[in-house]
Design a protein around this motif. Sequence first.
Motif, PDB file in Angstrom:
ATOM      1  N   PRO A  47      35.978  79.335  60.360  1.00 20.87           N
ATOM      2  CA  PRO A  47      34.837  79.456  59.437  1.00 20.87           C
ATOM      3  C   PRO A  47      35.254  79.860  58.027  1.00 20.87           C
ATOM      4  N   PHE A  48      36.275  80.676  57.914  1.00 17.06           N
ATOM      5  CA  PHE A  48      36.753  81.108  56.600  1.00 17.06           C
ATOM      6  C   PHE A  48      37.496  79.981  55.892  1.00 17.06           C
ATOM      7  N   GLY A  49      38.233  79.180  56.655  1.00 21.19           N
ATOM      8  CA  GLY A  49      38.903  78.021  56.086  1.00 21.19           C
ATOM      9  C   GLY A  49      37.913  77.001  55.546  1.00 21.19           C
ATOM     10  N   LEU A  50      36.818  76.803  56.264  1.00 22.80           N
ATOM     11  CA  LEU A  50      35.785  75.886  55.790  1.00 22.80           C
ATOM     12  C   LEU A  50      35.157  76.371  54.492  1.00 22.80           C
ATOM     13  N   GLY A  62      21.888  83.675  61.117  1.00 18.40           N
ATOM     14  CA  GLY A  62      21.389  85.039  61.288  1.00 18.40           C
ATOM     15  C   GLY A  62      22.326  86.065  60.712  1.00 18.40           C
ATOM     16  N   CYS A  63      22.647  87.050  61.535  1.00 19.93           N
ATOM     17  CA  CYS A  63      23.473  88.154  61.054  1.00 19.93           C
ATOM     18  C   CYS A  63      24.940  87.779  60.940  1.00 19.93           C
ATOM     19  N   PHE A  64      25.338  86.641  61.500  1.00 23.35           N
ATOM     20  CA  PHE A  64      26.742  86.260  61.409  1.00 23.35           C
ATOM     21  C   PHE A  64      27.172  86.008  59.968  1.00 23.35           C
ATOM     22  N   SER A  65      26.303  85.448  59.136  1.00 30.30           N
ATOM     23  CA  SER A  65      26.705  85.212  57.756  1.00 30.30           C
ATOM     24  C   SER A  65      26.928  86.528  57.017  1.00 30.30           C
ATOM     25  N   ILE A  66      26.150  87.555  57.351  1.00 33.73           N
ATOM     26  CA  ILE A  66      26.353  88.871  56.730  1.00 33.73           C
ATOM     27  C   ILE A  66      27.685  89.466  57.179  1.00 33.73           C
ATOM     28  N   ILE A  67      27.953  89.374  58.468  1.00 34.75           N
ATOM     29  CA  ILE A  67      29.211  89.905  59.005  1.00 34.75           C
ATOM     30  C   ILE A  67      30.399  89.143  58.429  1.00 34.75           C
ATOM     31  N   PHE A  68      30.287  87.808  58.387  1.00 33.41           N
ATOM     32  CA  PHE A  68      31.378  86.999  57.837  1.00 33.41           C
ATOM     33  C   PHE A  68      31.587  87.276  56.354  1.00 33.41           C
ATOM     34  N   ASN A  69      30.497  87.496  55.608  1.00 35.62           N
ATOM     35  CA  ASN A  69      30.639  87.820  54.182  1.00 35.62           C
ATOM     36  C   ASN A  69      31.329  89.157  53.990  1.00 35.62           C
ATOM     37  N   ILE A  70      31.046  90.130  54.845  1.00 31.57           N
ATOM     38  CA  ILE A  70      31.714  91.435  54.740  1.00 31.57           C
ATOM     39  C   ILE A  70      33.200  91.291  55.041  1.00 31.57           C
ATOM     40  N   CYS A  89      38.768  90.940  52.989  1.00 32.87           N
ATOM     41  CA  CYS A  89      40.055  90.272  53.193  1.00 32.87           C
ATOM     42  C   CYS A  89      40.450  89.324  52.069  1.00 32.87           C
ATOM     43  N   GLY A  90      39.913  89.509  50.901  1.00 31.65           N
ATOM     44  CA  GLY A  90      40.370  88.705  49.779  1.00 31.65           C
ATOM     45  C   GLY A  90      39.278  88.203  48.862  1.00 31.65           C
ATOM     46  N   GLY A  91      38.039  88.257  49.285  1.00 35.65           N
ATOM     47  CA  GLY A  91      36.950  87.768  48.453  1.00 35.65           C
ATOM     48  C   GLY A  91      36.771  88.594  47.192  1.00 35.65           C
ATOM     49  N   LEU A  92      36.926  89.896  47.315  1.00 36.33           N
ATOM     50  CA  LEU A  92      36.785  90.771  46.150  1.00 36.33           C
ATOM     51  C   LEU A  92      37.892  90.481  45.141  1.00 36.33           C
ATOM     52  N   TYR A  93      39.097  90.317  45.621  1.00 32.57           N
ATOM     53  CA  TYR A  93      40.226  89.997  44.735  1.00 32.57           C
ATOM     54  C   TYR A  93      39.993  88.664  44.018  1.00 32.57           C
ATOM     55  N   MET A 121      30.833  86.013  48.035  1.00 31.76           N
ATOM     56  CA  MET A 121      30.180  85.909  49.339  1.00 31.76           C
ATOM     57  C   MET A 121      29.776  84.467  49.587  1.00 31.76           C
ATOM     58  N   PRO A 122      30.668  83.655  50.183  1.00 31.13           N
ATOM     59  CA  PRO A 122      30.399  82.225  50.312  1.00 31.13           C
ATOM     60  C   PRO A 122      29.481  81.827  51.472  1.00 31.13           C
TER      61      PRO A 122
END
Length: 122
Positions: A36-39, A64-72, A77-81, A115-116
């Motif tokens: 999912p992160f590669g996509l 549902g809540c998976f997008s929130i968890i995946f965004n966190i 793991c690199g999104g903030l950077y 947050m993609p």
Amino acid sequence: MNLIGNLIWLLFGGFAAALGYVVGGLLLCLTIVGIPFGLQCFKIAGLVLWPFGRQVVSTGSSTGCFSIIFNIIWLLCGGLYTAVVHLFFAALLFITIIGIPFARQHLKLVELSLMPFGKQVI
């Protein structure tokens, strides 16, 4: 104007940045957990490759809540950077008058790279 902006963008770093996102996406897709992160990396690479004339919109995600968890997870793991790097380049480009349209594209990329999940590029 979008075509000219995209061509200039490609010549001055857009292609290299998109290639980096594609390589990162391929590496993430090597593992089942990272798919999912590669996509999302591929989605960002598409926007980095051709940003003028496109926009990022929030979608009513059915995950549902998976997008929130995946965004966190993405954020930690690199999104903030990645978002800070795009913000840095936006600030540098805003200094010059010619760079303002390109800075606006980096700000668009900040929104997506932070947050993609739950976002769509149209």
